[in-house]
Scaffold this active site. Structure first.
Site, PDB file in Angstrom:
ATOM      1  N   ASP A  17       0.908  -1.367   0.105  1.00 17.36           N
ATOM      2  CA  ASP A  17       0.141   0.105  -0.100  1.00 17.36           C
ATOM      3  C   ASP A  17       0.866   1.300  -0.009  1.00 17.36           C
ATOM      4  O   ASP A  17       1.875   1.238  -0.467  1.00 17.36           O
ATOM      5  CB  ASP A  17      -0.777  -0.106   1.128  1.00 17.36           C
ATOM      6  N   HIS A  30       2.293   2.067  -3.121  1.00 14.55           N
ATOM      7  CA  HIS A  30       1.426   2.914  -3.606  1.00 14.55           C
ATOM      8  C   HIS A  30       1.977   4.411  -3.754  1.00 14.55           C
ATOM      9  O   HIS A  30       1.304   5.417  -3.875  1.00 14.55           O
ATOM     10  CB  HIS A  30      -0.097   2.807  -3.251  1.00 14.55           C
TER      11      HIS A  30
END
Length: 423
Positions: free
Chosen positions: A230, A253
């Protein structure tokens, strides 16, 4: 005779020190208390749960009358958790926790409260966490139970290392692997410094943000490597004076502000600097994300992103004010998070998608004072890397291969730009 008595007393002191693993070293002005978890029954590599031993060691360290305390977790494997190291530690002004071993989290999810931590430090002044050890969240056994992408009311899995209400904290030379949820989270912390951290989890591990910061001020993270599933770093609501520098991110991310505007009464974000970082193979580079249909007004302002290298990043620069991570999102109401004074300076490298700069702001609150200075991004398939320096080579010029997309913003451009500015 005097030498014999002195020698005897010295040997006796060493014997008791080594047998109890807890002793005081006295200096000219103060004393240092050394506490070892082995004094309280913890034994490395025996596969027992050592939570009680760790709590007892903390209790002795925190309640000490010494001004300086070292809590030692030696080399070897220890199974613990969930565990809270809570203050205030009234008499202790410098408390150092030296994690040299490999700590493994309990895999029994019934032991954890939703949104809690595996190892949690709270309400302590002057903590240093160091030692070169590893926190192993044993996430692969928990990730199948994470249904937060489909259920907005899901039970949150535990964060591996959580800090709540801390002042004057230093974290350095600590590794976190395979967290069940976030690796590291800060809530209501002040004067926090993290450096030389190594954070890893597979690229498909859900919600394994590397570092999450919320309602904190004067926070500084640097010289760390984050590879996770993430956001490498996520800046939540209520933060001020945050500096993120010299971070190597990927997979993951990227570095994100937000998501913001999901809950009532969120506080503003102001004073963020992200500089001298490198993104490799991430889905996003620098991202600002806010929810549509925010329940209240808030803002994010005075944010600078400078000297960032992108290597094959899907969305190198992105503002998304209609953010929703769930499988279905139906709201058409604009976000009420006001974005302003945003600076993108010296952003260079390659994009794996043709839209390298996406500035999609809120129709209800258009972005103000957004500046792009010397942005040089090119399509990864057309360019070859210049040895990680951010320089590229191509035979076809390539600048037309990438584009910008803008909504409800009039950005200001300084210096040369690739992709070309929005019209």
């Amino acid at each position: 005779m005097e030498f014999t008595i002195f020698h005897y007393l010295r040997v006796l002191f060493v014997f008791f020190a080594l047998s109890s693993y807890s002793f005081v070293v006295r200096g000219d002005k103060s004393s240092l208390l050394i506490v070892d978890v082995r004094s309280f029954g913890a034994r490395a590599n025996d596969h027992r749960d050592h939570t009680k031993a760790f709590v007892a060691a903390w209790d002795k360290a925190c309640k000490s009358s010494s001004s300086s305390v070292d809590l030692i977790i030696p080399r070897g494997e220890f199974h613990v958790g969930p565990i809270k190291f809570s203050g205030p530690c009234t008499n202790v002004s410098n408390l150092t926790v030296r994690v040299k071993g490999h700590l493994k989290a309990s895999t029994d999810l019934s032991k954890y409260r939703s949104g809690g931590g595996w190892i949690e430090f709270g309400w302590i002044n002057g903590l240093t966490l160091t030692g070169g050890g590893t926190l192993d969240g044993q996430g692969p056994l928990a990730w199948p139970f994470n249904n937060c992408t489909t259920d907005s009311h899901c039970k949150l899995l535990p964060t591996s290392l959580k800090f709540v209400g801390m002042n004057r904290t230093i974290v350095r030379r600590i590794s976190s692997v395979n967290s069940k949820f976030f690796h590291i989270a800060l809530v209501q912390c002040r004067d926090f410094k993290g450096t030389r951290l190594n954070i890893t989890a597979p690229s498909d591990s859900p919600n394994t943000d590397g570092i999450h910061i919320e309602r904190s001020s004067n926070v500084y993270f640097s010289r760390s490597h984050i590879a996770t599933g993430d956001d490498c770093v996520s800046i939540g609501q209520g933060n001020s004076q945050i500096t993120i520098t010299s971070i190597i991110c990927g997979p993951g991310h990227g570095i994100s502000v937000g998501s913001l505007g999901r809950y009532p009464n969120e506080k503003d974000v102001k004073g963020l600097v992200v500089r001298d970082c490198k993104m490799s193979g991430t889905t996003n580079g620098i991202r600002i994300k806010t929810w549509a249909d925010s329940p209240g007004l808030s803002s994010a302002t005075n944010m600078t992103f400078q000297n960032i290298i992108m290597n094959n990043v899907t969305n190198p620069i992105i503002i998304d004010q209609s953010y929703c991570p769930f499988s279905s999102c139906s709201s058409n109401v604009p976000s009420k998070v006001k974005l302003s004074e945003i600076y993108f300076k010296n952003i260079r490298g390659t994009s794996s998608s043709k839209v390298a700069v996406q500035l999609h702001c809120s129709e209800g609150m258009p972005c103000k004072k957004v500046y792009l200075e010397n942005v040089h991004l090119y399509l990864a398939s057309s360019y070859s890397s210049g040895g990680g320096s951010g320089k590229q080579e191509s035979s076809n010029g390539g600048s037309e291969a990438v584009s910008s997309s803008c909504r409800y913003v009039r950005a200001k451009y300084i210096g040369s730009q690739s992709p070309p500015p929005c019209h």
